[in-house]
Design a protein around this motif. Structure first.
Motif, PDB file in Angstrom:
ATOM      1  N   ASN A 145      10.267   8.224   8.494  1.00  0.00           N
ATOM      2  CA  ASN A 145       9.179   7.994   8.094  1.00  0.00           C
ATOM      3  C   ASN A 145       8.567   7.548   9.397  1.00  0.00           C
ATOM      4  N   CYS A 166       4.030  -7.254   6.127  1.00  0.00           N
ATOM      5  CA  CYS A 166       5.174  -6.248   7.140  1.00  0.00           C
ATOM      6  C   CYS A 166       4.395  -7.458   8.330  1.00  0.00           C
ATOM      7  N   CYS A 177       1.933  -0.771   9.517  1.00  0.00           N
ATOM      8  CA  CYS A 177       3.056  -1.159   8.603  1.00  0.00           C
ATOM      9  C   CYS A 177       3.844  -0.451   8.822  1.00  0.00           C
ATOM     10  N   PHE A 179       6.336   0.084   6.031  1.00  0.00           N
ATOM     11  CA  PHE A 179       6.761   0.372   4.211  1.00  0.00           C
ATOM     12  C   PHE A 179       7.616   0.218   4.051  1.00  0.00           C
ATOM     13  N   GLU A 180       8.199  -1.288   4.264  1.00  0.00           N
ATOM     14  CA  GLU A 180       9.470  -1.364   3.512  1.00  0.00           C
ATOM     15  C   GLU A 180       9.412  -2.194   1.808  1.00  0.00           C
ATOM     16  N   ARG A 189      13.806  -0.107  -6.203  1.00  0.00           N
ATOM     17  CA  ARG A 189      12.716  -1.066  -5.842  1.00  0.00           C
ATOM     18  C   ARG A 189      13.031  -2.098  -6.675  1.00  0.00           C
ATOM     19  N   HIS A 195       7.741  -6.215  -1.224  1.00  0.00           N
ATOM     20  CA  HIS A 195       7.362  -4.796  -0.938  1.00  0.00           C
ATOM     21  C   HIS A 195       5.666  -4.860   0.309  1.00  0.00           C
ATOM     22  N   CYS A 196       5.733  -4.096   0.921  1.00  0.00           N
ATOM     23  CA  CYS A 196       4.521  -3.937   2.037  1.00  0.00           C
ATOM     24  C   CYS A 196       3.764  -3.528   0.676  1.00  0.00           C
ATOM     25  N   VAL A 199       3.291   0.328   0.451  1.00  0.00           N
ATOM     26  CA  VAL A 199       4.124   1.199  -0.190  1.00  0.00           C
ATOM     27  C   VAL A 199       4.067   1.935  -1.000  1.00  0.00           C
ATOM     28  N   TRP A 202       2.907   5.795  -0.550  1.00  0.00           N
ATOM     29  CA  TRP A 202       3.634   6.966  -0.299  1.00  0.00           C
ATOM     30  C   TRP A 202       4.489   7.027  -1.655  1.00  0.00           C
TER      31      TRP A 202
END
Ligand SMILES: [Zn+2]
Ligand SMILES: [Zn+2]
Ligand SMILES: [Zn+2]
Length: 204
Positions: A145, A166, A177, A179-180, A189, A195-196, A199, A202
């Protein structure tokens, strides 16, 4: 009136558009506190609350009167208006050209934001689980990414990146970010996991 610029396209656009061009600043103020009203200017740029007045007058002279009467402002004496030199007119054309270039840039940016929001809505509607990721195509990170690019799109659609999650995870020095998201053993998930905040838009 306003000879030398009245047929100049950026000036015509400035004059005929509804309201002020986007991003136009308030009138400059001279060292002695007088407002600067440019050659051919007919729209009030006096601050009102958090924006600008924007009232359109028929002539520069009427704008000066408006500034004095409606806003109690002092206005700098007109410079060179009666017999403008070629160099002066060139400066004035540049002034209006710069203003409209910035206006067009901001409009394009808004359209990009609207397109990104529409793409997100479409992705949601189709159950795609979000926008396709932006990946590095070359170099050592190929296939990973591109968090810088992805974060830029996040900001275009007026969300904050890096997000609070983040920052909490990686400190205040990060600029994008990451995006984790937490996953279970199967790579899905975890509902309610860490969570970011960005995220979800996306397909990462
Ligand atoms: Zn005004
Ligand atoms: Zn991490
Ligand atoms: Zn984030």
């Amino acid at each position: 009136m306003a000879a030398g610029i009245k047929d100049f396209i950026p000036y015509i656009r400035y004059k005929e558009m509804a309201g002020l061009p986007k991003g136009i600043p308030a009138h400059d103020i001279t060292g002695v506190g007088e407002l600067v009203v440019r050659y051919g200017e007919v729209k009030c740029r006096h601050p009102v609350g958090t924006s600008l007045c924007g009232q359109r007058l028929g002539t520069r002279g009427a704008l000066v009167t408006h500034l004095k009467k409606q806003h109690g402002a002092e206005v700098e004496e007109a410079d060179n208006e009666n017999r403008p030199s070629a160099a002066y007119l060139n400066d004035m054309r540049l002034f209006y050209d710069d203003i409209m270039v910035e206006h067009d840039r901001l409009v394009a940016e808004e359209h990009a934001g609207a397109r990104a929001r529409a793409a997100i809505a479409a992705a949601d509607a189709e159950g795609m689980g979000g926008l396709p990721p932006i990946l590095f195509t070359v170099g050592p990170l190929a296939g990973e990414n591109d968090v810088v690019e992805i974060s830029q799109v996040v900001r275009v659609i007026r969300r904050v990146a890096p997000c609070a999650v983040c920052r909490a995870e990686h400190g205040d020095n990060i600029t994008d970010c990451l995006f984790e998201f937490d996953v279970d053993g199967a790579g899905n998930r975890i509902v309610g996991g860490n969570h970011c905040e960005n995220v979800g838009i996306w397909r990462l």
